[in-house]
Design a protein around this motif. Sequence first.
Motif, PDB file in Angstrom:
ATOM      1  N   SER A  66      54.592  30.735  19.245  1.00 38.22           N
ATOM      2  CA  SER A  66      53.477  31.496  18.688  1.00 38.22           C
ATOM      3  C   SER A  66      53.517  32.863  19.343  1.00 38.22           C
ATOM      4  O   SER A  66      53.404  32.968  20.563  1.00 38.22           O
ATOM      5  N   ASP A  75      49.435  36.488  24.926  1.00 40.16           N
ATOM      6  CA  ASP A  75      48.553  35.414  24.490  1.00 40.16           C
ATOM      7  C   ASP A  75      47.255  36.027  23.976  1.00 40.16           C
ATOM      8  O   ASP A  75      46.431  36.513  24.737  1.00 40.16           O
ATOM      9  N   ARG A  76      47.057  35.971  22.641  1.00 41.44           N
ATOM     10  CA  ARG A  76      45.876  36.555  22.013  1.00 41.44           C
ATOM     11  C   ARG A  76      44.773  35.532  21.775  1.00 41.44           C
ATOM     12  O   ARG A  76      43.757  35.855  21.165  1.00 41.44           O
ATOM     13  N   THR A  77      44.976  34.299  22.236  1.00 38.18           N
ATOM     14  CA  THR A  77      43.936  33.293  22.041  1.00 38.18           C
ATOM     15  C   THR A  77      42.809  33.426  23.051  1.00 38.18           C
ATOM     16  O   THR A  77      41.787  32.749  22.932  1.00 38.18           O
ATOM     17  N   THR A 102      53.851  24.742  25.136  1.00 37.05           N
ATOM     18  CA  THR A 102      52.699  25.541  24.768  1.00 37.05           C
ATOM     19  C   THR A 102      52.966  27.021  25.004  1.00 37.05           C
ATOM     20  O   THR A 102      53.746  27.392  25.877  1.00 37.05           O
ATOM     21  N   ASP A 103      52.321  27.853  24.193  1.00 41.89           N
ATOM     22  CA  ASP A 103      52.432  29.299  24.322  1.00 41.89           C
ATOM     23  C   ASP A 103      51.121  29.938  24.752  1.00 41.89           C
ATOM     24  O   ASP A 103      51.066  31.147  24.928  1.00 41.89           O
ATOM     25  N   THR A 104      50.072  29.149  24.855  1.00 35.91           N
ATOM     26  CA  THR A 104      48.753  29.733  25.007  1.00 35.91           C
ATOM     27  C   THR A 104      47.929  28.987  26.037  1.00 35.91           C
ATOM     28  O   THR A 104      48.063  27.769  26.208  1.00 35.91           O
ATOM     29  N   GLN A 105      47.048  29.711  26.717  1.00 38.77           N
ATOM     30  CA  GLN A 105      46.145  29.106  27.686  1.00 38.77           C
ATOM     31  C   GLN A 105      45.050  28.288  27.021  1.00 38.77           C
ATOM     32  O   GLN A 105      44.345  27.536  27.683  1.00 38.77           O
TER      33      GLN A 105
END
Length: 928
Positions: A713, A791-793, A843-846
């Motif tokens: 992602s 990471d834009r989440t 995973t790509d995101t926190q």
Amino acid sequence: MLAAAAAVAVPQAARATEGETSVEEQPAGEIVVEGLRPIAESEAAALKTQRESDNLVSVLSADSVGRLPDQNVAQAVGRLPGIAVERDQGQARYISLRGAPNYWTTLSFDGINVVSPEGRDARFDSIPSAIASQIIVAKAVTPDMPGETVAGNVNIITRSAFDYPGLRAFGKAGGGVVELGDRREYEGNLVLSDRFEVGGLGEIGLLLSGSYYERNMVTDNFETDWERVVQDQRPGAVGRYWARETENKLYRLTRKNWSVSGRLDWRPNADNQISLRSIYTIFTDDEARDNYIFDLDDRQGDLVADSAPCASIGNPTPTTTGYADLCTGNLPLRGTVYGIDINQRSTLRAFRQSIFTSTIEGKHTFGDSGLRFEWTGNFTRSKDDRSVVGEARWDSPSTRTLRPTVAYDFRDPLLHKVQLFTTLQLSGPTRFQAGTPVSAIDSFAKPLTSLRVLDAVDTTDAYTGRGALAYDTAFLGGEATFKVGFQYDRRTKTSDNDQILINTAAQFTTAGIPTDFNAFSLSQPFLGKIPLGYSFRYFDTEKMRAASDAARAGFAFTPNTGDDFTVREEVFAGYLMGTLRYDWGSILGGVRIERLENTGTALATIGANSAVVTAQNDKTLVFPSLHVNYNVSDNGKLRVGYTTGAARADYDQIRPNVVINDANLTISGGNPAVRPERSWGVEAYLEWYIVPQGFLSVGTYYRKVRDVLYTESRTFGSDALNFDGVDRSDYVFSGIANAGEGRIVGLEMAAQLQLEPWTEDLGLPGWMGGFGVTANLTLNESEATKPGLLDRTVTPAVTVPSRKLRLPGTSDVVYNIGGYYEKYGFSARLQYQKRSAWLDGITDTQADAGDTYWAADDELDFSMRYAITPNFEVYFDASNLLDNPGRRFSEPGNLLTAQGSAGPFQDNLTIEWERFGRRYTGGVRLTF
């Protein structure tokens, strides 16, 4: 052949046990051994094939497969050194060779690579082991193998009438019980074979076979999804993950494997043979799934972000649901959430996978000239039918007091528990409290919200044509074989997806489906054993079929255009190889060149607009390889090899369509430009063949990988989709991509010993000669580099650096150990296998709770046979005796460091747990 009174074609060098076998001379330097020691005899034949191979292989004969309760090829091959399996519903499905990802392993029938119904991930549970006379696992790739063979190839050698001296018939029939849910199993197979002289036209061999296996089962299951809650800003929030939802998937399954095959061989003379063979194998999975999902984060927005410590802990009348609210006394692993939504799914699936493959092959020798020519034509159709007969959704109403309050306890990673209460409203519209306990979950209101009927079929048509010219001659003081060959493959995968979705009261009336679940269900007790914390009612499968039929009659299907695609792959290959054989050993080397041309067509959706998109990609790849085999003694062999390969992304991953969501600023879909995962490797093995029968080996291997494939992602970073004045280059894209480099290094050891040859020297009684042991151990260490991203989440966006992690699908430790006794027509075998935890998802995101892993998996099986006569045998098999669960978990690690998670694991965040039960079968085998 799966009979104790075996008829096994083995080379003359294979030794038989005196007094327990008879020998008949056969053409082509073979003998047929008939006796009451099929384990020993088939292992001798397998070791003979393995020893004489010019590359590193492991071999199973059909009798060796039959000694264990191995219904499919994956479970059978999983006994060999360096091989691990991945299971689904307790049944072996995928194969991993020497710790490599499962998509590095290819599947062949008689040397022709076959596309699995799912795609490049070769799925082996749809192939009954009964169709095989021999299974050869090549761990070292040679130039005559396709370049997509990276870790190795599983080649299923089908039975031929020329394996037997004349008319033969053999088969088995049996049945059994699955302990969990008291379900039943049934199995049977039959093989008919004969050879015919046709005057001056030579000899014809005809073989027909069929097999059937049925397994009825239920499962115990719970699943939990973990997330980082952005509103939880209290001290210690970093690394704190909450259960977004927890659920039970309660299956009632009927799985079937059946196959039919036929083979016609014609030998007009000793120099020519033509073979026509066809195989049709089907795997079906009729699945009824009752799914109760507790949507714990339904009102997550009620929680206000606050970084201050809680003034007090344990507020009994919160103004939130309590989800992720430390101030109510809730913790990630234990707490209470008020008035949650139940999302219930009643799903009836008719899953079906099939492979039809038909091959014509010719082998010709041109007298004493040393020239040989072989040619092959093949057509294969693989189908993956993922259709859903019907899926009804039932959801809690919006009124909070009609919903349950749920007390959760996730402290035990092997059992996530919930307890249900009514929900009481206190003073004010946002204050609630737990009421009286509730045991029957279906007493809560859950009106029907939708009914879906899905027709989803992926079809892959593959055509292969190949030819090879070989020349045997003396060269450089040895015997040489030079070989030049070509191969053309064309594979076209088409995915068609259509559905009916109804969601209004009038439509429900047309379909004849009630809106109250209790009128759609059965008063049948729970068939599993897991303590759910509540009772429930199974949905009525017959009522679901009736509703599905009515929906098909009353409504039109709508295409799921975002899932439809056609991808065509053409491979033009040529190779040159040579084999030199000397008294001291052999050298095999050569090179393969492949030209790949891919064309994909699909419907891409951009906002409210759709258009047909076509993408093309081509590349040329070169695959050199070299293998040296040195005879260190009469019984010892040193093997050293160098191989190369390239794993290509699956067909659905390179489809050209994307779905753009301008509201969420996201793009998802395929990536036609993704590069193959290139690798090279070296290996060194020392093998010792014990006379008269036995085997020891130790070896090490190293493989380097670049452009590692993984699902990512990331920011899209291209203006290719900037239509209608909208800049989408900054959208979040999810799909297949290339990471950095990786490597895997390992050590493999194996032993196969029988006491028989040494009983007299050791002064032991003769009956003890029946004892034998097999054991193997594989140790791996792997690493891959995942590139960094933005990471834009989270807000504000955070730069996640590149990090090191394991190669997906790689276990650090894999081992098998088994002991057997075989003498006087009786045989018994106990086999244990285990693999350590392996990486499943990255995973790509926190926002996610870290990378996901499958926990260590092990299985203990027992088999017993007794040959009452040379033609009649009884058998008993016991599988999964340990009945250990399959478990998947999240490992939070630390995305903001370069190290990632390398273990020891923080494995208390279970995301999936399933148990399947022990299985017992018995029956008879006949041989004529």
